[in-house]
Scaffold this motif. Structure first.
Motif, mmCIF file in Angstrom:
data_model
loop_
_atom_site.group_PDB
_atom_site.id
_atom_site.type_symbol
_atom_site.label_atom_id
_atom_site.label_comp_id
_atom_site.label_asym_id
_atom_site.label_seq_id
_atom_site.Cartn_x
_atom_site.Cartn_y
_atom_site.Cartn_z
ATOM 1 N N HIS A 16 -11.962 28.777 -28.287
ATOM 2 C CA HIS A 16 -12.106 29.109 -29.649
ATOM 3 C C HIS A 16 -13.102 30.045 -29.727
ATOM 4 O O HIS A 16 -14.294 30.211 -29.442
ATOM 5 C CB HIS A 16 -12.753 27.955 -30.448
ATOM 6 C CG HIS A 16 -11.685 26.805 -30.239
ATOM 7 N ND1 HIS A 16 -10.762 26.469 -31.499
ATOM 8 C CD2 HIS A 16 -11.281 25.807 -29.557
ATOM 9 C CE1 HIS A 16 -10.107 25.709 -31.283
ATOM 10 N NE2 HIS A 16 -10.430 24.976 -29.942
ATOM 11 N N THR A 18 -14.192 34.124 -31.467
ATOM 12 C CA THR A 18 -14.300 34.869 -32.873
ATOM 13 C C THR A 18 -14.519 36.424 -32.526
ATOM 14 O O THR A 18 -15.497 36.670 -31.448
ATOM 15 C CB THR A 18 -15.589 34.616 -33.779
ATOM 16 O OG1 THR A 18 -15.175 33.193 -34.273
ATOM 17 C CG2 THR A 18 -15.604 35.251 -35.212
ATOM 18 N N SER A 20 -14.811 40.655 -33.667
ATOM 19 C CA SER A 20 -15.043 41.470 -34.695
ATOM 20 C C SER A 20 -13.852 42.389 -34.661
ATOM 21 O O SER A 20 -13.518 43.237 -35.620
ATOM 22 C CB SER A 20 -16.471 42.492 -34.629
ATOM 23 O OG SER A 20 -16.369 43.022 -33.272
ATOM 24 N N ASP A 56 -10.233 34.854 -35.172
ATOM 25 C CA ASP A 56 -10.951 33.944 -35.423
ATOM 26 C C ASP A 56 -9.976 32.607 -35.049
ATOM 27 O O ASP A 56 -9.438 32.140 -36.033
ATOM 28 C CB ASP A 56 -11.618 33.888 -36.599
ATOM 29 C CG ASP A 56 -12.527 32.774 -36.913
ATOM 30 O OD1 ASP A 56 -12.977 32.143 -36.108
ATOM 31 O OD2 ASP A 56 -12.902 32.387 -38.240
ATOM 32 N N GLN A 109 -18.213 39.556 -29.614
ATOM 33 C CA GLN A 109 -17.149 38.135 -29.394
ATOM 34 C C GLN A 109 -18.181 36.932 -29.462
ATOM 35 O O GLN A 109 -19.521 37.047 -29.052
ATOM 36 C CB GLN A 109 -16.725 38.439 -28.068
ATOM 37 C CG GLN A 109 -16.312 39.971 -27.537
ATOM 38 C CD GLN A 109 -14.791 40.250 -27.981
ATOM 39 O OE1 GLN A 109 -14.387 39.535 -29.236
ATOM 40 N NE2 GLN A 109 -14.233 40.975 -27.402
ATOM 41 N N HIS A 112 -17.008 29.454 -29.061
ATOM 42 C CA HIS A 112 -17.312 28.478 -29.757
ATOM 43 C C HIS A 112 -17.282 27.240 -29.006
ATOM 44 O O HIS A 112 -16.413 26.918 -28.391
ATOM 45 C CB HIS A 112 -16.601 28.387 -31.111
ATOM 46 C CG HIS A 112 -16.824 29.484 -31.976
ATOM 47 N ND1 HIS A 112 -17.886 29.720 -32.656
ATOM 48 C CD2 HIS A 112 -15.912 30.620 -32.057
ATOM 49 C CE1 HIS A 112 -17.651 30.784 -33.321
ATOM 50 N NE2 HIS A 112 -16.414 31.231 -33.169
#
Length: 167
Positions: A16, A18, A20, A56, A109, A112
């Motif tokens: 998981h 995210t 940019s 994301d 980066q 998660h």
């Protein structure tokens, strides 16, 4: 590890993340770490992502097939990064063809690890336990195991997110 662990599978990492940037790489490496500190490469893979907008969500990275026994007392190391240069060409983050690209963008980066967004490494494994009465035979059970699911986020900008010994 309290017992030998045989892995015969095509492992996958469910990350998981995210980012940019919409154009980025995810690299996962699994290694066997002996008590002496010797590291043996087991499997790895790079997944190149190209999207319309920054990333994301969950991304699956399928690693190279594995047939390996992690011996009792060894540790499993999982490394997650956003590059593996020079093994794979750099991702310049712009979406331009790598051979002719003239610009480069750095990505921020995050991987998660929250309960609602867990990142895991899953492999089919057999736990091998030798029985004291028979030196040659052993009892084996095969099951799907989650090998890596750390409890805190590893985040950084640029390339290396983290490396963690997990067993």
């Amino acid at each position: 590890m309290p017992a030998d662990l045989e892995v015969i599978d095509i492992p996958s990492a469910e990350l998981h993340v995210t980012s940019s940037l919409a154009h980025t790489d995810l690299y996962v490496r699994v290694s066997d770490v002996a008590p002496s500190g010797t590291i043996t490469h087991v499997s790895d893979a790079l997944r190149r992502l190209a999207a319309d907008q920054p990333i994301d969500g969950m991304v699956e990275v399928e690693l190279a097939p594995v047939a390996h026994r992690f011996q009792r007392g060894h540790r499993i190391r999982v490394q997650v990064a956003s590059a593996a240069y020079p093994r794979w060409d750099r991702n310049l983050g712009t979406g331009e063809p790598p051979a002719t690209a003239s610009a480069m963008r750095a990505a921020d980066q995050q991987v998660h690890h929250a309960p609602h967004r867990p990142s895991v490494l899953v492999e089919r494994a057999r736990v091998t336990r030798s029985t004291p009465s028979t030196a040659r035979s052993s009892r084996r059970r095969s099951r799907l195991v989650t090998i890596w699911q750390p409890g805190s986020a590893l985040s950084s900008s640029r390339t290396c997110w983290g490396s963690r010994d997990v067993a």
